[in-house]
Structures are given as structure tokens and as C-alpha cells.
Motif scaffolding. Sequence first.
Motif, PDB file in Angstrom:
ATOM      1  N   TYR A  51       1.092   7.686  -6.253  1.00  0.00           N
ATOM      2  CA  TYR A  51       0.102   8.751  -6.381  1.00  0.00           C
ATOM      3  C   TYR A  51       0.745  10.125  -6.145  1.00  0.00           C
ATOM      4  O   TYR A  51       0.565  11.051  -6.942  1.00  0.00           O
ATOM      5  CB  TYR A  51      -1.034   8.495  -5.393  1.00  0.00           C
ATOM      6  N   GLU A  52       1.511  10.235  -5.081  1.00  0.00           N
ATOM      7  CA  GLU A  52       2.167  11.509  -4.761  1.00  0.00           C
ATOM      8  C   GLU A  52       3.180  11.901  -5.832  1.00  0.00           C
ATOM      9  O   GLU A  52       3.241  13.065  -6.246  1.00  0.00           O
ATOM     10  CB  GLU A  52       2.835  11.435  -3.384  1.00  0.00           C
ATOM     11  N   ASP A  63       0.645   4.594  -2.465  1.00  0.00           N
ATOM     12  CA  ASP A  63       0.592   5.978  -1.981  1.00  0.00           C
ATOM     13  C   ASP A  63       1.725   6.811  -2.580  1.00  0.00           C
ATOM     14  O   ASP A  63       1.512   7.952  -3.016  1.00  0.00           O
ATOM     15  CB  ASP A  63       0.682   6.019  -0.457  1.00  0.00           C
ATOM     16  N   ALA A 118      -4.594   3.458  -6.674  1.00  0.00           N
ATOM     17  CA  ALA A 118      -4.704   4.894  -6.926  1.00  0.00           C
ATOM     18  C   ALA A 118      -4.683   5.089  -8.438  1.00  0.00           C
ATOM     19  O   ALA A 118      -4.050   4.315  -9.164  1.00  0.00           O
ATOM     20  CB  ALA A 118      -3.545   5.645  -6.285  1.00  0.00           C
ATOM     21  N   TYR A 132      -6.171  -2.447  -3.349  1.00  0.00           N
ATOM     22  CA  TYR A 132      -5.828  -1.088  -2.926  1.00  0.00           C
ATOM     23  C   TYR A 132      -5.151  -0.405  -4.108  1.00  0.00           C
ATOM     24  O   TYR A 132      -4.127  -0.887  -4.606  1.00  0.00           O
ATOM     25  CB  TYR A 132      -4.892  -1.140  -1.718  1.00  0.00           C
ATOM     26  N   ARG A 181       0.817  -1.211   0.000  1.00  0.00           N
ATOM     27  CA  ARG A 181       0.000   0.000   0.000  1.00  0.00           C
ATOM     28  C   ARG A 181       0.853   1.263   0.000  1.00  0.00           C
ATOM     29  O   ARG A 181       0.499   2.254  -0.650  1.00  0.00           O
ATOM     30  CB  ARG A 181      -0.922   0.004   1.219  1.00  0.00           C
ATOM     31  N   PRO A 237      -5.600   7.157  -3.424  1.00  0.00           N
ATOM     32  CA  PRO A 237      -5.355   5.809  -2.909  1.00  0.00           C
ATOM     33  C   PRO A 237      -6.460   5.349  -1.969  1.00  0.00           C
ATOM     34  O   PRO A 237      -6.952   6.123  -1.146  1.00  0.00           O
ATOM     35  CB  PRO A 237      -4.033   5.952  -2.143  1.00  0.00           C
TER      36      PRO A 237
END
Length: 142
Positions: free
Chosen positions: A87-88, A84, A113, A111, A80, A101
Motif C-alpha cells: 500500500y505504501e 502494508d 489493501a 487482510y 499483513r 490496509p
Amino acid sequence: METQELHRGRLIDHLQLVVRDLKASRTFYEAVFKVLGIPMGGSGEDHFWADELFVSTADSEAALGQLTGRHHLAFQAQDRAMVDAFYEAALAHGGTDNGAPGERKYHPGYYAAFVLDPDGNNIEAVFHGPATRSAGSVVVTF
């Protein structure tokens, strides 16, 4: 959902995206691939590639002068935290939010994004949850 087991090798050999702005796309994909642990494979004046993804300009020999349409590509993440980070990194390097996410309803533990790359392609990073793999990866030598 019924469980299926297929043993056919890889379904996709490679994908090509033909983009309007190669520099913007390279900035985006280099950042995304860095956090996903995917090394860049190489580049030229009108293209770059990583693993099975080839990205080029419309005037490259392989593109025949045409942009590709909108695509959805999903990259595997190890956990996960990697989703994250994807995505950032994507948002910081030219991507646009297309789904923060979080857990999705596709199956328990999914899970993911979603972001749009500079050409509007829907790019996803997904962690399917804890699982046992038959192999870490397939190694092809030729």
C-alpha cells in the motif's frame, strides 16, 4: 461459505494490461512487485512483464491499438506487513488510495489493501491469514 477443493492447475495463464503511459505503469508496478517479492521478468520498448502479468502500450503488436478496460487484480502477500508495504509503495509511486490496509468481511483473516494504478485498475494485495499450503508454488518447466 462452503469449502471447495479444485485440482485443475492454474486458472489463469497470463493477463495483459494495455496502458496509456508505460513509464508511469512500470514505475508503479516495479515498486509494488519489489515489496511483494515478485521479480520483473523482462521488458522492451513497448512492454514489460512479471510472472503472468504482461503490460504494454496500445501500439505494441500484442495490443492491436486498444487500451484494456478497468480491471481488478489481486496479488498474494505473505503476511499483513507485506500488505502494508504494498500500500505504501503503491501510493509513493503513482497509485491512488482505494481502500487502506485492513480486515475485510470476505472471510475471517482476510487482510487487504486496494489502490488504483495509473490507468485506474483496482490493484489489491491480500493476506488470507495463517494457512497450510499443499505446495509453496507450482513450477512449470518448458
